[in-house]
Design a protein around this motif. Sequence first.
Motif, PDB file in Angstrom:
ATOM      1  N   GLN A   1       0.850  -1.367  -0.076  1.00 46.55           N
ATOM      2  CA  GLN A   1      -0.028   0.011  -0.031  1.00 46.55           C
ATOM      3  C   GLN A   1       1.007   1.179  -0.049  1.00 46.55           C
ATOM      4  O   GLN A   1       0.779   2.136  -0.778  1.00 46.55           O
ATOM      5  CB  GLN A   1      -0.836   0.032   1.151  1.00 46.55           C
ATOM      6  CG  GLN A   1      -1.916   1.346   1.384  1.00 46.55           C
ATOM      7  CD  GLN A   1      -2.707   1.365   0.273  1.00 46.55           C
ATOM      8  OE1 GLN A   1      -3.419   0.559   0.065  1.00 46.55           O
ATOM      9  NE2 GLN A   1      -2.915   2.737  -0.495  1.00 46.55           N
ATOM     10  N   PHE A   2       1.839   1.311   0.953  1.00 48.65           N
ATOM     11  CA  PHE A   2       2.642   2.460   1.040  1.00 48.65           C
ATOM     12  C   PHE A   2       3.511   2.684  -0.148  1.00 48.65           C
ATOM     13  O   PHE A   2       4.069   3.701  -0.614  1.00 48.65           O
ATOM     14  CB  PHE A   2       3.299   2.329   2.394  1.00 48.65           C
ATOM     15  CG  PHE A   2       2.708   3.025   3.443  1.00 48.65           C
ATOM     16  CD1 PHE A   2       2.486   4.388   3.778  1.00 48.65           C
ATOM     17  CD2 PHE A   2       1.920   2.076   4.162  1.00 48.65           C
ATOM     18  CE1 PHE A   2       1.682   4.777   4.978  1.00 48.65           C
ATOM     19  CE2 PHE A   2       0.832   2.373   5.241  1.00 48.65           C
ATOM     20  CZ  PHE A   2       0.881   3.735   5.606  1.00 48.65           C
ATOM     21  N   LEU A   3       4.038   1.453  -0.724  1.00 50.10           N
ATOM     22  CA  LEU A   3       5.017   1.524  -2.070  1.00 50.10           C
ATOM     23  C   LEU A   3       4.278   2.158  -2.792  1.00 50.10           C
ATOM     24  O   LEU A   3       4.769   2.762  -3.934  1.00 50.10           O
ATOM     25  CB  LEU A   3       5.712   0.182  -1.984  1.00 50.10           C
ATOM     26  CG  LEU A   3       6.800   0.172  -2.781  1.00 50.10           C
ATOM     27  CD1 LEU A   3       8.006   1.099  -2.227  1.00 50.10           C
ATOM     28  CD2 LEU A   3       7.344  -1.226  -2.859  1.00 50.10           C
ATOM     29  N   ILE A   4       3.227   1.623  -3.149  1.00 49.00           N
ATOM     30  CA  ILE A   4       2.240   2.121  -4.492  1.00 49.00           C
ATOM     31  C   ILE A   4       2.135   3.686  -4.298  1.00 49.00           C
ATOM     32  O   ILE A   4       2.084   4.326  -5.381  1.00 49.00           O
ATOM     33  CB  ILE A   4       0.948   1.281  -4.276  1.00 49.00           C
ATOM     34  CG1 ILE A   4       1.244  -0.202  -5.171  1.00 49.00           C
ATOM     35  CG2 ILE A   4      -0.028   1.866  -5.585  1.00 49.00           C
ATOM     36  CD1 ILE A   4       1.858  -0.412  -6.082  1.00 49.00           C
ATOM     37  N   GLU A   5       1.784   3.879  -3.049  1.00 50.81           N
ATOM     38  CA  GLU A   5       1.426   5.548  -2.926  1.00 50.81           C
ATOM     39  C   GLU A   5       2.825   6.269  -3.260  1.00 50.81           C
ATOM     40  O   GLU A   5       2.557   7.527  -3.921  1.00 50.81           O
ATOM     41  CB  GLU A   5       1.131   5.705  -1.529  1.00 50.81           C
ATOM     42  CG  GLU A   5      -0.404   5.445  -1.098  1.00 50.81           C
ATOM     43  CD  GLU A   5      -0.492   5.655   0.542  1.00 50.81           C
ATOM     44  OE1 GLU A   5       0.148   6.479   1.171  1.00 50.81           O
ATOM     45  OE2 GLU A   5      -1.518   4.844   0.889  1.00 50.81           O
ATOM     46  N   SER A   6       3.942   5.841  -3.103  1.00 46.73           N
ATOM     47  CA  SER A   6       5.264   6.400  -3.283  1.00 46.73           C
ATOM     48  C   SER A   6       5.254   6.433  -4.882  1.00 46.73           C
ATOM     49  O   SER A   6       5.691   7.604  -5.391  1.00 46.73           O
ATOM     50  CB  SER A   6       6.451   5.759  -2.409  1.00 46.73           C
ATOM     51  OG  SER A   6       7.564   6.396  -3.032  1.00 46.73           O
TER      52      SER A   6
ATOM     53  N   SER B   1      11.842   8.288 -12.539  1.00 49.70           N
ATOM     54  CA  SER B   1      10.629   8.693 -11.480  1.00 49.70           C
ATOM     55  C   SER B   1      10.248   7.605 -10.620  1.00 49.70           C
ATOM     56  O   SER B   1      10.087   7.435  -9.466  1.00 49.70           O
ATOM     57  CB  SER B   1       9.705   9.484 -12.185  1.00 49.70           C
ATOM     58  OG  SER B   1       8.850   8.585 -13.091  1.00 49.70           O
ATOM     59  N   ALA B   2      10.196   6.337 -11.389  1.00 51.85           N
ATOM     60  CA  ALA B   2       9.677   5.039 -10.739  1.00 51.85           C
ATOM     61  C   ALA B   2      10.719   4.449  -9.879  1.00 51.85           C
ATOM     62  O   ALA B   2      10.276   4.245  -8.865  1.00 51.85           O
ATOM     63  CB  ALA B   2       9.312   3.843 -12.050  1.00 51.85           C
ATOM     64  N   PHE B   3      11.864   4.655 -10.305  1.00 47.86           N
ATOM     65  CA  PHE B   3      13.080   4.016  -9.559  1.00 47.86           C
ATOM     66  C   PHE B   3      13.010   4.862  -8.133  1.00 47.86           C
ATOM     67  O   PHE B   3      13.278   4.267  -7.175  1.00 47.86           O
ATOM     68  CB  PHE B   3      14.351   4.196 -10.294  1.00 47.86           C
ATOM     69  CG  PHE B   3      15.566   4.059  -9.455  1.00 47.86           C
ATOM     70  CD1 PHE B   3      16.032   2.640  -9.059  1.00 47.86           C
ATOM     71  CD2 PHE B   3      16.399   4.847  -8.934  1.00 47.86           C
ATOM     72  CE1 PHE B   3      17.001   2.435  -8.413  1.00 47.86           C
ATOM     73  CE2 PHE B   3      17.470   4.538  -8.080  1.00 47.86           C
ATOM     74  CZ  PHE B   3      17.806   3.191  -8.081  1.00 47.86           C
ATOM     75  N   ILE B   4      12.777   6.201  -8.118  1.00 44.50           N
ATOM     76  CA  ILE B   4      12.938   7.263  -7.033  1.00 44.50           C
ATOM     77  C   ILE B   4      11.614   6.647  -6.106  1.00 44.50           C
ATOM     78  O   ILE B   4      11.936   6.660  -5.052  1.00 44.50           O
ATOM     79  CB  ILE B   4      12.855   8.508  -7.396  1.00 44.50           C
ATOM     80  CG1 ILE B   4      14.050   9.025  -8.131  1.00 44.50           C
ATOM     81  CG2 ILE B   4      12.281   9.330  -6.266  1.00 44.50           C
ATOM     82  CD1 ILE B   4      14.244  10.469  -8.635  1.00 44.50           C
ATOM     83  N   GLY B   5      10.480   6.258  -6.743  1.00 42.83           N
ATOM     84  CA  GLY B   5       9.326   5.932  -5.994  1.00 42.83           C
ATOM     85  C   GLY B   5       9.596   4.897  -5.014  1.00 42.83           C
ATOM     86  O   GLY B   5       9.307   4.600  -3.902  1.00 42.83           O
ATOM     87  N   VAL B   6      10.373   3.909  -5.828  1.00 40.46           N
ATOM     88  CA  VAL B   6      10.636   2.506  -5.108  1.00 40.46           C
ATOM     89  C   VAL B   6      11.695   2.842  -4.101  1.00 40.46           C
ATOM     90  O   VAL B   6      11.326   2.242  -2.864  1.00 40.46           O
ATOM     91  CB  VAL B   6      11.051   1.507  -6.314  1.00 40.46           C
ATOM     92  CG1 VAL B   6      11.628   0.239  -5.632  1.00 40.46           C
ATOM     93  CG2 VAL B   6      10.311   1.166  -7.181  1.00 40.46           C
ATOM     94  N   VAL B   7      12.832   3.394  -4.456  1.00 41.78           N
ATOM     95  CA  VAL B   7      13.930   3.534  -3.516  1.00 41.78           C
ATOM     96  C   VAL B   7      13.592   4.391  -2.497  1.00 41.78           C
ATOM     97  O   VAL B   7      13.711   3.986  -1.069  1.00 41.78           O
ATOM     98  CB  VAL B   7      15.183   4.143  -4.298  1.00 41.78           C
ATOM     99  CG1 VAL B   7      16.039   4.555  -3.035  1.00 41.78           C
ATOM    100  CG2 VAL B   7      15.630   3.212  -5.277  1.00 41.78           C
ATOM    101  N   PHE B   8      12.795   5.484  -2.588  1.00 44.92           N
ATOM    102  CA  PHE B   8      12.693   6.430  -1.348  1.00 44.92           C
ATOM    103  C   PHE B   8      11.359   5.977  -0.678  1.00 44.92           C
ATOM    104  O   PHE B   8      10.918   6.749   0.344  1.00 44.92           O
ATOM    105  CB  PHE B   8      12.439   7.817  -1.921  1.00 44.92           C
ATOM    106  CG  PHE B   8      14.023   8.641  -2.251  1.00 44.92           C
ATOM    107  CD1 PHE B   8      14.922   9.105  -1.187  1.00 44.92           C
ATOM    108  CD2 PHE B   8      14.355   8.275  -3.380  1.00 44.92           C
ATOM    109  CE1 PHE B   8      16.004   9.493  -1.451  1.00 44.92           C
ATOM    110  CE2 PHE B   8      15.876   8.754  -3.534  1.00 44.92           C
ATOM    111  CZ  PHE B   8      16.631   9.301  -2.786  1.00 44.92           C
ATOM    112  N   GLY B   9      10.442   5.333  -1.269  1.00 40.85           N
ATOM    113  CA  GLY B   9       9.382   4.744  -0.591  1.00 40.85           C
ATOM    114  C   GLY B   9       9.256   3.448  -0.017  1.00 40.85           C
ATOM    115  O   GLY B   9       8.654   2.946   0.912  1.00 40.85           O
TER     116      GLY B   9
END
Length: 406
Positions: free
Chosen positions: A330-335, A379-387
């Motif tokens: 849930q939180f990873l998808i949000e990021s 952008s997707a990579f940043i979402g995964v790494v920082f989320g």
Amino acid sequence: MTTNDILHETYGALTANKVRTGLTMLGIIIGISSVIALVAIGNGAQSSIQSSIQSIGSNLVMITPGAQRSFGGPAQARGSAQTLTVADGQAIQSQVSNVANVAFDVSAREQVVAGGNNTNTSITGTTPSYTDVRDVEVDDGSFFTDDDVTSSNKVAVIGPTVVTDLFPDGTEPVGQQIRINSSIYTVVGVTVSKGGTGFTNADDVIYVPYTTAQHYLTGNQYLSEIDVSAATANDTTQVQNDVTTLLLSRHNITDPTKADFSILNQSDIIATASSVTGTFTVLLGAVAGISLLVGGIGIMNMMLTTVTERTREIGLRKAIGAKKSDINTQFLIESIMLTFTGGVIGVIIGWGISAIVSSLGIVQTTVTASSILLAFGVSAFIGVVFGYYPARRAANLNPIEALRFE
């Protein structure tokens, strides 16, 4: 949880505080748009430089007098020495294989007057073959002939910029007389515009027979440059090597490092320019990419804050059976959705900036598919790494302690 449930919860979480979500995405938007715009500008500059170099001629090999030393300063300033002669050019034409054409070049810069108007421009004394070697086309009138060269006639072919400077009222230039260095020349033709500005303006030039330039402008029999057009692009290196060997022999030079001339290959110039502009483009993209790092840190900060604010919600979900993987997803998808949305907006803005730069005529930008895919990928990579860390932290919360959280 179903995919529909996850997307519904993600939408609700991101829209619960629209201002905070918007400010968090701002870092990603700025970073992505900067990368897209700067890489497009860099690619456009690279294409422009390559086009400018290619426009000076086809399969061109340029020989200039004088040689540059790598260390200790120049032996003789390239182009200003007096070592090349007409006989050298004729020998190249007759003795070097795979040569399509040869043109002589005597360069000067003079004040030119026509009526009440004047301009300071470049004068190129050359031969009729210059039109083939340097891809020069005549728009009005004609280029001078071999007879003009033989007779040292005072005839001139002028560029579009010179036409504008000398005949601003729209007077038909062909047939008019202009004064160059106290001598009267008759304009016989006007060239097609090649474009360019400042020191690289190929339209701000006047062509006269090289013999005329030698007699009335430079006062000597030496050439400023010899331009050689190879038969094909694959022949340029062979022509360059053969010309070097021939001129060393003609000038009685046994040590190639002491050559009193320099040779530039058009292909080598394009390759060098492409390498420099390519490095410059990468540097621009790297500088813009720093803002993506800042944006990623902002996303992590927001997600950590969100985890804290939704601690009781997390505890309640776990109490009714939610697994760690459900909370983590849930939180990873949000990021990821946060960065993906920012990436889409950033691509649109970056594309718009590139279009504006092109429309203003600063440089013709080129937005490539690779840069757009890179932007989305980053952008997707940043979402995964920082989320990942905030999501993992939320998944590891103890449900009892979470329910007690105030």
